[in-house]
Design a protein around this motif. Structure first.
Motif, short mmCIF file in Angstrom:
data_model
loop_
_atom_site.label_atom_id
_atom_site.label_comp_id
_atom_site.label_asym_id
_atom_site.label_seq_id
_atom_site.Cartn_x
_atom_site.Cartn_y
_atom_site.Cartn_z
N ASN A 3 0.82 -1.22 0.00
CA ASN A 3 0.00 0.00 0.00
C ASN A 3 0.85 1.27 0.00
O ASN A 3 0.37 2.32 -0.42
CB ASN A 3 -0.97 0.00 1.18
CG ASN A 3 -2.10 -0.98 0.96
OD1 ASN A 3 -2.61 -1.10 -0.15
ND2 ASN A 3 -2.46 -1.70 2.00
N TYR A 4 2.08 1.16 0.43
CA TYR A 4 2.95 2.33 0.40
C TYR A 4 3.13 2.83 -1.02
O TYR A 4 3.22 4.03 -1.26
CB TYR A 4 4.31 2.01 1.04
CG TYR A 4 4.21 1.80 2.53
CD1 TYR A 4 4.57 2.81 3.41
CD2 TYR A 4 3.76 0.59 3.07
CE1 TYR A 4 4.48 2.63 4.78
CE2 TYR A 4 3.67 0.40 4.44
CZ TYR A 4 4.02 1.42 5.29
OH TYR A 4 3.93 1.25 6.65
N LEU A 5 3.17 1.93 -1.99
CA LEU A 5 3.30 2.35 -3.38
C LEU A 5 2.04 3.08 -3.85
O LEU A 5 2.14 4.03 -4.63
CB LEU A 5 3.60 1.15 -4.27
CG LEU A 5 4.94 0.47 -4.00
CD1 LEU A 5 5.10 -0.76 -4.87
CD2 LEU A 5 6.10 1.44 -4.20
N TYR A 6 0.87 2.65 -3.37
CA TYR A 6 -0.36 3.39 -3.68
C TYR A 6 -0.30 4.79 -3.08
O TYR A 6 -0.72 5.77 -3.70
CB TYR A 6 -1.59 2.67 -3.15
CG TYR A 6 -1.98 1.44 -3.93
CD1 TYR A 6 -2.35 1.53 -5.27
CD2 TYR A 6 -2.01 0.20 -3.31
CE1 TYR A 6 -2.71 0.40 -5.99
CE2 TYR A 6 -2.38 -0.94 -4.02
CZ TYR A 6 -2.73 -0.83 -5.36
OH TYR A 6 -3.09 -1.94 -6.06
N TRP A 7 0.21 4.88 -1.85
CA TRP A 7 0.32 6.19 -1.21
C TRP A 7 1.32 7.07 -1.94
O TRP A 7 1.10 8.27 -2.08
CB TRP A 7 0.67 6.05 0.27
CG TRP A 7 -0.37 5.30 1.05
CD1 TRP A 7 -1.71 5.18 0.76
CD2 TRP A 7 -0.16 4.55 2.24
NE1 TRP A 7 -2.33 4.43 1.70
CE2 TRP A 7 -1.41 4.01 2.64
CE3 TRP A 7 0.96 4.28 3.02
CZ2 TRP A 7 -1.56 3.23 3.77
CZ3 TRP A 7 0.80 3.50 4.15
CH2 TRP A 7 -0.46 2.99 4.52
N PHE A 8 2.41 6.49 -2.43
CA PHE A 8 3.36 7.25 -3.25
C PHE A 8 2.64 7.79 -4.48
O PHE A 8 2.81 8.96 -4.85
CB PHE A 8 4.53 6.37 -3.69
CG PHE A 8 5.54 6.02 -2.63
CD1 PHE A 8 5.44 6.47 -1.32
CD2 PHE A 8 6.62 5.20 -2.95
CE1 PHE A 8 6.39 6.13 -0.35
CE2 PHE A 8 7.58 4.86 -2.01
CZ PHE A 8 7.46 5.33 -0.71
N GLU A 9 1.85 6.93 -5.12
CA GLU A 9 1.13 7.35 -6.33
C GLU A 9 0.14 8.47 -6.02
O GLU A 9 0.03 9.44 -6.78
CB GLU A 9 0.39 6.16 -6.95
CG GLU A 9 -0.38 6.52 -8.20
CD GLU A 9 -1.15 5.37 -8.78
OE1 GLU A 9 -1.74 5.55 -9.86
OE2 GLU A 9 -1.21 4.29 -8.16
N GLN A 10 -0.58 8.34 -4.93
CA GLN A 10 -1.54 9.39 -4.55
C GLN A 10 -0.81 10.71 -4.34
O GLN A 10 -1.28 11.77 -4.77
CB GLN A 10 -2.29 8.98 -3.29
CG GLN A 10 -3.36 9.97 -2.87
CD GLN A 10 -4.19 9.47 -1.69
OE1 GLN A 10 -4.30 8.27 -1.45
NE2 GLN A 10 -4.77 10.39 -0.96
#
Length: 143
Positions: free
Chosen positions: A27-34
């Motif tokens: 999920n950290y990668l999703y947060w990076f994307e956001q």
């Protein structure tokens, strides 16, 4: 190159945690994307606008270093900035601060390559380079 930092506040949702109660690592990668999306909007443009011009910036490398815990309902701040801009690529750096714990819990970076309609790397046109180097103080954030 260091650009102005953009911050994105995120409340960790229950579904973003694992059985141990910690934020699931992917999920950290999703947060990076956001946070990258917020970075673009702060400079007056969106990924969609870039794609309408025939360009995309897929991620070709990602690195994440976990330094502390993030749990359900924690409020995190994802800081993002451009640390390097090359002929056809861009590196975004990230720092996640867990405001609940009061400390940096994660750092990382992603590399992106600018591609055209043939899905091959292309030299960054001046217009796109200008978008990537804008000062957010000069623009209204795109909703």
């Amino acid at each position: 190159m260091t650009s102005v930092v953009t911050e994105e506040r995120i409340r960790v949702r229950y579904g973003e945690t694992d059985q141990m109660g910690h934020a699931y690592y992917a999920n950290y990668l999703y947060w990076f994307e956001q946070a990258r999306g917020a970075w673009c909007r702060a400079r007056g443009w969106t990924y969609k606008q870039m794609e309408e011009k025939g360009y995309k910036i897929p991620c070709v490398e990602a690195h994440t270093e976990y330094k502390g815990e993030v749990q359900y309902d924690d409020l995190i701040i994802v800081k993002v900035w451009v640390s390097e801009l090359r002929r056809a690529s861009i590196r975004f750096d990230y720092e996640i601060i867990n405001t609940t714990a009061g400390k940096v819990t994660t750092t990382g970076y992603t590399w992106h390559v600018l591609i055209g309609s043939a899905r091959k790397a292309v030299t960054m046109p001046q217009e796109i380079r200008e978008w990537l180097t804008r000062d957010p103080a000069d623009f209204e954030t795109v909703a």
